[in-house]
Design a protein around this motif. Structure first.
Motif, PDB file in Angstrom:
ATOM      1  N   LEU A  41      39.282  37.698  40.679  1.00 14.34           N
ATOM      2  CA  LEU A  41      38.533  37.770  39.148  1.00 14.34           C
ATOM      3  C   LEU A  41      37.140  37.546  39.279  1.00 14.34           C
ATOM      4  O   LEU A  41      36.420  38.003  38.572  1.00 14.34           O
ATOM      5  CB  LEU A  41      39.437  36.856  38.252  1.00 14.34           C
ATOM      6  N   ALA A  42      36.781  36.582  40.366  1.00 15.62           N
ATOM      7  CA  ALA A  42      35.250  36.413  40.438  1.00 15.62           C
ATOM      8  C   ALA A  42      34.707  37.659  40.993  1.00 15.62           C
ATOM      9  O   ALA A  42      33.725  37.659  40.236  1.00 15.62           O
ATOM     10  CB  ALA A  42      35.147  35.317  41.487  1.00 15.62           C
ATOM     11  N   VAL A  43      35.044  38.312  41.904  1.00 18.85           N
ATOM     12  CA  VAL A  43      34.581  39.443  42.479  1.00 18.85           C
ATOM     13  C   VAL A  43      34.522  40.652  41.265  1.00 18.85           C
ATOM     14  O   VAL A  43      33.329  41.078  40.854  1.00 18.85           O
ATOM     15  CB  VAL A  43      35.275  39.865  43.459  1.00 18.85           C
ATOM     16  N   ALA A  44      35.456  40.649  40.431  1.00 18.65           N
ATOM     17  CA  ALA A  44      35.506  41.454  39.429  1.00 18.65           C
ATOM     18  C   ALA A  44      34.646  41.119  38.173  1.00 18.65           C
ATOM     19  O   ALA A  44      33.974  42.083  37.461  1.00 18.65           O
ATOM     20  CB  ALA A  44      37.003  41.611  38.745  1.00 18.65           C
ATOM     21  N   SER A  45      34.406  39.982  37.940  1.00 20.53           N
ATOM     22  CA  SER A  45      33.502  39.470  36.998  1.00 20.53           C
ATOM     23  C   SER A  45      32.269  39.916  37.365  1.00 20.53           C
ATOM     24  O   SER A  45      31.170  40.087  36.676  1.00 20.53           O
ATOM     25  CB  SER A  45      33.742  37.981  37.011  1.00 20.53           C
ATOM     26  N   LEU A  46      31.723  39.612  38.831  1.00 22.20           N
ATOM     27  CA  LEU A  46      30.358  39.883  38.914  1.00 22.20           C
ATOM     28  C   LEU A  46      30.250  41.557  38.964  1.00 22.20           C
ATOM     29  O   LEU A  46      29.033  41.993  38.694  1.00 22.20           O
ATOM     30  CB  LEU A  46      30.303  39.463  40.542  1.00 22.20           C
ATOM     31  N   LEU A  47      31.163  42.317  39.577  1.00 24.98           N
ATOM     32  CA  LEU A  47      31.041  43.819  39.477  1.00 24.98           C
ATOM     33  C   LEU A  47      31.064  44.387  38.126  1.00 24.98           C
ATOM     34  O   LEU A  47      30.311  45.371  37.699  1.00 24.98           O
ATOM     35  CB  LEU A  47      32.150  44.427  40.178  1.00 24.98           C
ATOM     36  N   PHE A  48      31.910  43.766  37.296  1.00 21.12           N
ATOM     37  CA  PHE A  48      32.201  44.392  35.700  1.00 21.12           C
ATOM     38  C   PHE A  48      32.191  43.134  34.653  1.00 21.12           C
ATOM     39  O   PHE A  48      32.987  42.892  34.279  1.00 21.12           O
ATOM     40  CB  PHE A  48      33.607  45.152  35.614  1.00 21.12           C
ATOM     41  N   PRO A  49      30.994  42.739  34.597  1.00 17.36           N
ATOM     42  CA  PRO A  49      31.014  41.731  33.582  1.00 17.36           C
ATOM     43  C   PRO A  49      31.257  42.022  32.332  1.00 17.36           C
ATOM     44  O   PRO A  49      31.718  41.161  31.291  1.00 17.36           O
ATOM     45  CB  PRO A  49      29.174  41.516  33.412  1.00 17.36           C
ATOM     46  N   GLN A  50      31.493  43.298  31.487  1.00 17.83           N
ATOM     47  CA  GLN A  50      31.904  43.490  30.416  1.00 17.83           C
ATOM     48  C   GLN A  50      33.404  43.411  30.159  1.00 17.83           C
ATOM     49  O   GLN A  50      33.992  43.497  29.322  1.00 17.83           O
ATOM     50  CB  GLN A  50      31.403  44.972  29.954  1.00 17.83           C
ATOM     51  N   THR A  51      34.136  43.183  31.548  1.00 16.40           N
ATOM     52  CA  THR A  51      35.352  43.117  31.330  1.00 16.40           C
ATOM     53  C   THR A  51      36.044  41.781  30.610  1.00 16.40           C
ATOM     54  O   THR A  51      37.045  41.939  29.764  1.00 16.40           O
ATOM     55  CB  THR A  51      35.961  42.899  32.813  1.00 16.40           C
ATOM     56  N   TRP A  52      35.030  40.759  30.708  1.00 18.38           N
ATOM     57  CA  TRP A  52      35.439  39.551  30.011  1.00 18.38           C
ATOM     58  C   TRP A  52      35.474  39.944  28.377  1.00 18.38           C
ATOM     59  O   TRP A  52      36.367  39.485  27.645  1.00 18.38           O
ATOM     60  CB  TRP A  52      34.747  38.260  30.222  1.00 18.38           C
ATOM     61  N   GLN A  53      34.581  40.574  28.120  1.00 23.42           N
ATOM     62  CA  GLN A  53      34.422  40.787  26.631  1.00 23.42           C
ATOM     63  C   GLN A  53      35.451  41.767  26.215  1.00 23.42           C
ATOM     64  O   GLN A  53      36.082  41.450  25.011  1.00 23.42           O
ATOM     65  CB  GLN A  53      32.800  41.652  26.413  1.00 23.42           C
ATOM     66  N   SER A  54      35.805  42.795  26.894  1.00 26.66           N
ATOM     67  CA  SER A  54      37.054  43.449  26.630  1.00 26.66           C
ATOM     68  C   SER A  54      38.307  42.914  26.320  1.00 26.66           C
ATOM     69  O   SER A  54      39.071  43.060  25.436  1.00 26.66           O
ATOM     70  CB  SER A  54      37.216  44.567  27.669  1.00 26.66           C
ATOM     71  N   ALA A  55      38.500  41.742  27.548  1.00 28.60           N
ATOM     72  CA  ALA A  55      39.800  41.107  27.535  1.00 28.60           C
ATOM     73  C   ALA A  55      39.548  40.036  26.247  1.00 28.60           C
ATOM     74  O   ALA A  55      40.718  39.919  25.609  1.00 28.60           O
ATOM     75  CB  ALA A  55      39.547  40.229  28.637  1.00 28.60           C
ATOM     76  N   GLY A  60      41.925  38.604  20.994  1.00 25.02           N
ATOM     77  CA  GLY A  60      41.666  38.045  19.643  1.00 25.02           C
ATOM     78  C   GLY A  60      40.469  36.828  19.661  1.00 25.02           C
ATOM     79  O   GLY A  60      40.225  35.889  18.702  1.00 25.02           O
ATOM     80  N   VAL A  61      39.635  36.686  20.887  1.00 22.91           N
ATOM     81  CA  VAL A  61      38.624  35.724  21.046  1.00 22.91           C
ATOM     82  C   VAL A  61      37.562  36.353  20.956  1.00 22.91           C
ATOM     83  O   VAL A  61      37.012  37.471  21.232  1.00 22.91           O
ATOM     84  CB  VAL A  61      38.731  35.060  22.303  1.00 22.91           C
ATOM     85  N   GLY A  62      36.563  35.472  20.123  1.00 26.42           N
ATOM     86  CA  GLY A  62      35.157  36.010  19.575  1.00 26.42           C
ATOM     87  C   GLY A  62      34.267  36.632  20.877  1.00 26.42           C
ATOM     88  O   GLY A  62      34.003  37.754  20.789  1.00 26.42           O
ATOM     89  N   ARG A  63      34.103  35.926  21.910  1.00 29.81           N
ATOM     90  CA  ARG A  63      33.286  36.273  22.948  1.00 29.81           C
ATOM     91  C   ARG A  63      33.779  36.145  24.370  1.00 29.81           C
ATOM     92  O   ARG A  63      34.844  35.447  24.482  1.00 29.81           O
ATOM     93  CB  ARG A  63      31.973  35.584  23.243  1.00 29.81           C
ATOM     94  N   GLY A  64      33.464  37.078  25.276  1.00 34.75           N
ATOM     95  CA  GLY A  64      34.001  36.913  26.719  1.00 34.75           C
ATOM     96  C   GLY A  64      33.618  35.547  27.270  1.00 34.75           C
ATOM     97  O   GLY A  64      34.580  35.067  27.992  1.00 34.75           O
ATOM     98  N   THR A  65      32.688  34.998  26.858  1.00 39.66           N
ATOM     99  CA  THR A  65      32.226  33.670  27.490  1.00 39.66           C
ATOM    100  C   THR A  65      33.203  32.565  26.888  1.00 39.66           C
ATOM    101  O   THR A  65      33.567  31.688  27.686  1.00 39.66           O
ATOM    102  CB  THR A  65      30.883  33.198  27.156  1.00 39.66           C
ATOM    103  N   ASP A  66      33.664  32.705  25.529  1.00 37.57           N
ATOM    104  CA  ASP A  66      34.775  31.801  25.217  1.00 37.57           C
ATOM    105  C   ASP A  66      35.890  31.849  26.055  1.00 37.57           C
ATOM    106  O   ASP A  66      36.603  30.802  26.414  1.00 37.57           O
ATOM    107  CB  ASP A  66      34.923  31.993  23.711  1.00 37.57           C
ATOM    108  N   LEU A  67      36.315  33.038  26.319  1.00 39.07           N
ATOM    109  CA  LEU A  67      37.609  33.402  26.976  1.00 39.07           C
ATOM    110  C   LEU A  67      37.567  32.607  28.498  1.00 39.07           C
ATOM    111  O   LEU A  67      38.483  32.129  29.009  1.00 39.07           O
ATOM    112  CB  LEU A  67      37.963  34.802  27.204  1.00 39.07           C
ATOM    113  N   LEU A  68      36.181  32.865  29.102  1.00 42.08           N
ATOM    114  CA  LEU A  68      36.068  32.260  30.239  1.00 42.08           C
ATOM    115  C   LEU A  68      36.235  30.532  30.271  1.00 42.08           C
ATOM    116  O   LEU A  68      36.447  30.170  31.345  1.00 42.08           O
ATOM    117  CB  LEU A  68      34.565  32.979  30.839  1.00 42.08           C
TER     118      LEU A  68
END
Length: 148
Positions: A41-55, A60-68
């Motif tokens: 997950l750490a490697v995927a977060s670095l390579l594809f930062p938009q993944t957290w926003q999509s997830a 149903g969470v507002g932002r990817g940073t909240d999910l993180l």
């Protein structure tokens, strides 16, 4: 609403870690799989930062940073649980070893005391024998010159 359910489920899993032991091979295997998953997950977060926003949008969470943040809270609680269990096991091991060491030292001390007492008794017996041998013997009384 889904994220709250997932967060509560994660907290429930952490609570299970507190309740049950962790020294089994199955638990160690799960921990290794979790570490590998975290690295992935750490490697995927670095390579594809938009993944957290999509997830986050999917859950149903507002932002990817909240999910993180939510994932970090669950990971931190898991770390606290495993650290607590590991510390408790180490304290138990130290207690057992301390008791064993105290018993071994007491036995060794008792054996040394017994040996010292036996040696002291032998020295006392030898001193008594030597003293008896060196005690002045009554010398014959000198005959008077006049009697001779």
């Amino acid at each position: 609403m889904l994220i709250k359910a997932l967060l509560m489920a994660g907290i429930g899993v952490v609570a299970l870690f507190f309740v049950r032991g962790h020294s089994t091979a199955r638990h160690q295997a799960l921990r290794r799989v979790a570490v590998v998953g975290f690295v992935g997950l750490a490697v995927a977060s670095l390579l594809f930062p938009q993944t957290w926003q999509s997830a986050a949008s999917l859950l149903g969470v507002g932002r990817g940073t909240d999910l993180l943040l939510y994932a970090t809270i669950i990971a931190f609680l898991g770390f606290m649980a495993t650290s607590y269990l590991r510390t408790r096991d180490l304290q138990r091991q130290v207690t057992v070893l301390s008791r064993r060491l105290a018993l071994d030292e007491a036995a060794a001390r008792a054996a040394a005391d017994d040996a010292a007492a036996a040696q002291a008794a032998a020295l006392a017996a030898m001193a008594t024998t030597t003293a008896a041998q060196l005690a002045p013997r009554a010398l014959p009384t000198p005959r008077s010159v006049a009697a001779g």
